[in-house]
Motif scaffolding. Structure first.
Motif, PDB file in Angstrom:
ATOM      1  N   GLY A  27       0.719  -1.125   0.015  1.00  0.00           N
ATOM      2  CA  GLY A  27       0.115  -0.009   0.072  1.00  0.00           C
ATOM      3  C   GLY A  27       0.747   1.096  -0.011  1.00  0.00           C
ATOM      4  N   LEU A  28       1.962   1.279  -0.395  1.00  0.00           N
ATOM      5  CA  LEU A  28       3.026   2.333  -0.255  1.00  0.00           C
ATOM      6  C   LEU A  28       3.042   3.091  -1.779  1.00  0.00           C
ATOM      7  CD1 LEU A  28       6.072   0.753   1.445  1.00  0.00           C
ATOM      8  CD2 LEU A  28       4.347   2.115   2.378  1.00  0.00           C
ATOM      9  N   MET A  29       2.633   2.519  -2.532  1.00  0.00           N
ATOM     10  CA  MET A  29       2.303   2.833  -4.149  1.00  0.00           C
ATOM     11  C   MET A  29       1.030   2.342  -4.606  1.00  0.00           C
ATOM     12  SD  MET A  29       4.861   4.819  -4.827  1.00  0.00           S
ATOM     13  CE  MET A  29       6.121   4.858  -5.996  1.00  0.00           C
ATOM     14  N   PRO A  30       0.391   3.169  -5.283  1.00  0.00           N
ATOM     15  CA  PRO A  30      -0.842   2.750  -5.951  1.00  0.00           C
ATOM     16  C   PRO A  30      -0.895   1.954  -6.773  1.00  0.00           C
ATOM     17  CG  PRO A  30      -0.227   4.934  -6.932  1.00  0.00           C
ATOM     18  CD  PRO A  30       0.731   4.649  -5.668  1.00  0.00           C
ATOM     19  N   ALA A  31      -1.805   0.999  -7.150  1.00  0.00           N
ATOM     20  CA  ALA A  31      -1.860  -0.168  -8.164  1.00  0.00           C
ATOM     21  C   ALA A  31      -1.765   0.533  -9.600  1.00  0.00           C
ATOM     22  CB  ALA A  31      -3.194  -0.709  -8.141  1.00  0.00           C
ATOM     23  N   THR A  32      -1.949   1.790  -9.811  1.00  0.00           N
ATOM     24  CA  THR A  32      -1.661   2.301 -10.901  1.00  0.00           C
ATOM     25  C   THR A  32      -0.343   2.332 -11.444  1.00  0.00           C
ATOM     26  OG1 THR A  32      -1.418   4.443 -10.104  1.00  0.00           O
ATOM     27  CG2 THR A  32      -3.507   3.970 -11.032  1.00  0.00           C
ATOM     28  N   GLY A  33       0.629   1.612 -10.564  1.00  0.00           N
ATOM     29  CA  GLY A  33       2.086   1.643 -10.837  1.00  0.00           C
ATOM     30  C   GLY A  33       2.444   0.175 -11.461  1.00  0.00           C
ATOM     31  N   MET A  34       1.344  -0.619 -11.400  1.00  0.00           N
ATOM     32  CA  MET A  34       1.483  -1.911 -12.021  1.00  0.00           C
ATOM     33  C   MET A  34       2.165  -1.890 -13.438  1.00  0.00           C
ATOM     34  SD  MET A  34       1.227  -4.968 -10.937  1.00  0.00           S
ATOM     35  CE  MET A  34       0.315  -5.285  -9.563  1.00  0.00           C
ATOM     36  N   GLY A  35       2.415  -1.076 -14.278  1.00  0.00           N
ATOM     37  CA  GLY A  35       2.708  -1.108 -15.371  1.00  0.00           C
ATOM     38  C   GLY A  35       4.197  -1.115 -15.478  1.00  0.00           C
ATOM     39  N   MET A  36       4.756  -0.646 -14.448  1.00  0.00           N
ATOM     40  CA  MET A  36       6.293  -0.542 -14.230  1.00  0.00           C
ATOM     41  C   MET A  36       6.563  -1.855 -13.697  1.00  0.00           C
ATOM     42  SD  MET A  36       9.027   0.763 -14.652  1.00  0.00           S
ATOM     43  CE  MET A  36       8.648   2.566 -15.146  1.00  0.00           C
ATOM     44  N   VAL A  37       5.860  -2.380 -12.847  1.00  0.00           N
ATOM     45  CA  VAL A  37       6.078  -3.807 -12.266  1.00  0.00           C
ATOM     46  C   VAL A  37       6.062  -4.842 -13.423  1.00  0.00           C
ATOM     47  CG1 VAL A  37       5.428  -5.601 -10.762  1.00  0.00           C
ATOM     48  CG2 VAL A  37       4.938  -3.422  -9.846  1.00  0.00           C
ATOM     49  N   LEU A  38       5.271  -4.563 -14.378  1.00  0.00           N
ATOM     50  CA  LEU A  38       5.034  -5.701 -15.475  1.00  0.00           C
ATOM     51  C   LEU A  38       6.161  -5.686 -16.467  1.00  0.00           C
ATOM     52  CD1 LEU A  38       1.054  -5.362 -16.037  1.00  0.00           C
ATOM     53  CD2 LEU A  38       2.458  -7.208 -14.873  1.00  0.00           C
ATOM     54  N   ALA A  39       6.513  -4.399 -16.607  1.00  0.00           N
ATOM     55  CA  ALA A  39       7.691  -4.087 -17.516  1.00  0.00           C
ATOM     56  C   ALA A  39       9.041  -4.935 -16.959  1.00  0.00           C
ATOM     57  CB  ALA A  39       8.152  -2.835 -17.803  1.00  0.00           C
ATOM     58  N   MET A  40       9.092  -4.555 -15.503  1.00  0.00           N
ATOM     59  CA  MET A  40      10.446  -5.114 -14.798  1.00  0.00           C
ATOM     60  C   MET A  40      10.205  -6.497 -14.764  1.00  0.00           C
ATOM     61  SD  MET A  40      13.307  -4.142 -13.069  1.00  0.00           S
ATOM     62  CE  MET A  40      13.314  -3.019 -11.878  1.00  0.00           C
ATOM     63  N   ALA A  41       9.091  -7.032 -14.496  1.00  0.00           N
ATOM     64  CA  ALA A  41       8.911  -8.655 -14.438  1.00  0.00           C
ATOM     65  C   ALA A  41       9.191  -9.248 -15.876  1.00  0.00           C
ATOM     66  CB  ALA A  41       7.571  -8.909 -14.205  1.00  0.00           C
ATOM     67  N   PHE A  42       8.826  -8.671 -16.910  1.00  0.00           N
ATOM     68  CA  PHE A  42       9.165  -9.258 -18.205  1.00  0.00           C
ATOM     69  C   PHE A  42      10.716  -9.400 -18.416  1.00  0.00           C
ATOM     70  CE2 PHE A  42       4.978  -8.978 -19.865  1.00  0.00           C
ATOM     71  CZ  PHE A  42       4.510 -10.178 -20.082  1.00  0.00           C
ATOM     72  N   ALA A  43      11.286  -8.013 -18.221  1.00  0.00           N
ATOM     73  CA  ALA A  43      12.646  -7.951 -18.659  1.00  0.00           C
ATOM     74  C   ALA A  43      13.809  -8.460 -17.561  1.00  0.00           C
ATOM     75  CB  ALA A  43      12.855  -6.471 -18.764  1.00  0.00           C
ATOM     76  N   PHE A  44      13.503  -7.887 -16.538  1.00  0.00           N
ATOM     77  CA  PHE A  44      14.692  -8.246 -15.395  1.00  0.00           C
ATOM     78  C   PHE A  44      14.217  -9.559 -14.434  1.00  0.00           C
ATOM     79  CE2 PHE A  44      17.808  -6.188 -12.122  1.00  0.00           C
ATOM     80  CZ  PHE A  44      18.523  -6.885 -12.846  1.00  0.00           C
ATOM     81  N   GLY A  45      13.037  -9.411 -13.816  1.00  0.00           N
ATOM     82  CA  GLY A  45      12.621 -10.545 -12.901  1.00  0.00           C
ATOM     83  C   GLY A  45      12.445 -11.591 -13.600  1.00  0.00           C
ATOM     84  N   GLY A  46      11.827 -11.732 -14.792  1.00  0.00           N
ATOM     85  CA  GLY A  46      11.762 -13.022 -15.390  1.00  0.00           C
ATOM     86  C   GLY A  46      12.973 -13.564 -16.322  1.00  0.00           C
TER      87      GLY A  46
END
Length: 183
Positions: A27-46
């Motif tokens: 809850g420290l950042m809004p869910a609208t930031g999920m796009g950045m998470v997804l980009a990171m998940a595809f490129a770096f996390g994944g």
């Protein structure tokens, strides 16, 4: 020929992506930031973790191979789910997805008992994190998911530290950042 240590790449990919998602879960950042998470998940996390896992295979490190490839695939599946498949999926199914990852992480934690203490801490906290994140939707308790978010932040810090220690210790040829190595 000396091979590079692929673990820091995988650890940093895991740490940075986990940190971003966990800020939203806590809850420290809004869910609208999920796009950045997804980009990171595809490129770096994944991708970076999966590549690190493949490199671990060539060194004969079964634990590193399974861990990095599996969690790389976790990030790919998470990003694919959120971006393309989440609509209409009941929260209970998301809870089961997270619970199964928690069981997998528990099995991996058992493997860490023969490895360094820092890795043990990462997998212990990650197991608890997955359990909290799973119980949120399974029990209808959003607060448990928030606690899981904070567990994810702690997991990310621990993984980042181990990645930094692997780089620093390997580069200097001596212990700069201790990891509680097994003797």
């Amino acid at each position: 020929m000396k091979l590079a240590n692929p673990a820091p790449l995988g650890l940093f990919g895991f740490a940075l992506t986990t940190w971003l998602l966990s800020m939203i879960n806590a809850g420290l950042m809004p869910a609208t930031g999920m796009g950045m998470v997804l980009a990171m998940a595809f490129a770096f996390g994944g991708t970076a973790q999966f590549v690190a896992g493949m490199m671990e295979m060539s060194t004969g490190n079964t634990f590193g191979f399974v861990a990095f490839c599996a969690y790389g695939a976790f990030w790919w599946s998470f990003a694919l789910f959120v971006e393309f498949f989440a609509k209409g999926v009941p929260g209970l199914m998301v809870g089961w997805y997270l619970l199964l990852w928690g069981f997998f992480t528990l099995a991996m934690f058992i493997g860490t008992l023969a490895l360094n203490r820092m890795l043990q801490m990462i997998f212990a906290v990650l197991t608890i994190t997955f359990l909290l994140l799973a119980l949120g939707p399974l029990l209808g308790s959003p607060q448990l998911s928030v606690f899981g978010g904070y567990g994810g932040l702690l997991t990310a810090i621990l993984a980042f530290y181990l990645g930094a220690a692997e780089i620093a210790n390997g580069t200097h040829g001596r212990t700069i950042l201790p990891i509680g190595a097994r003797s």
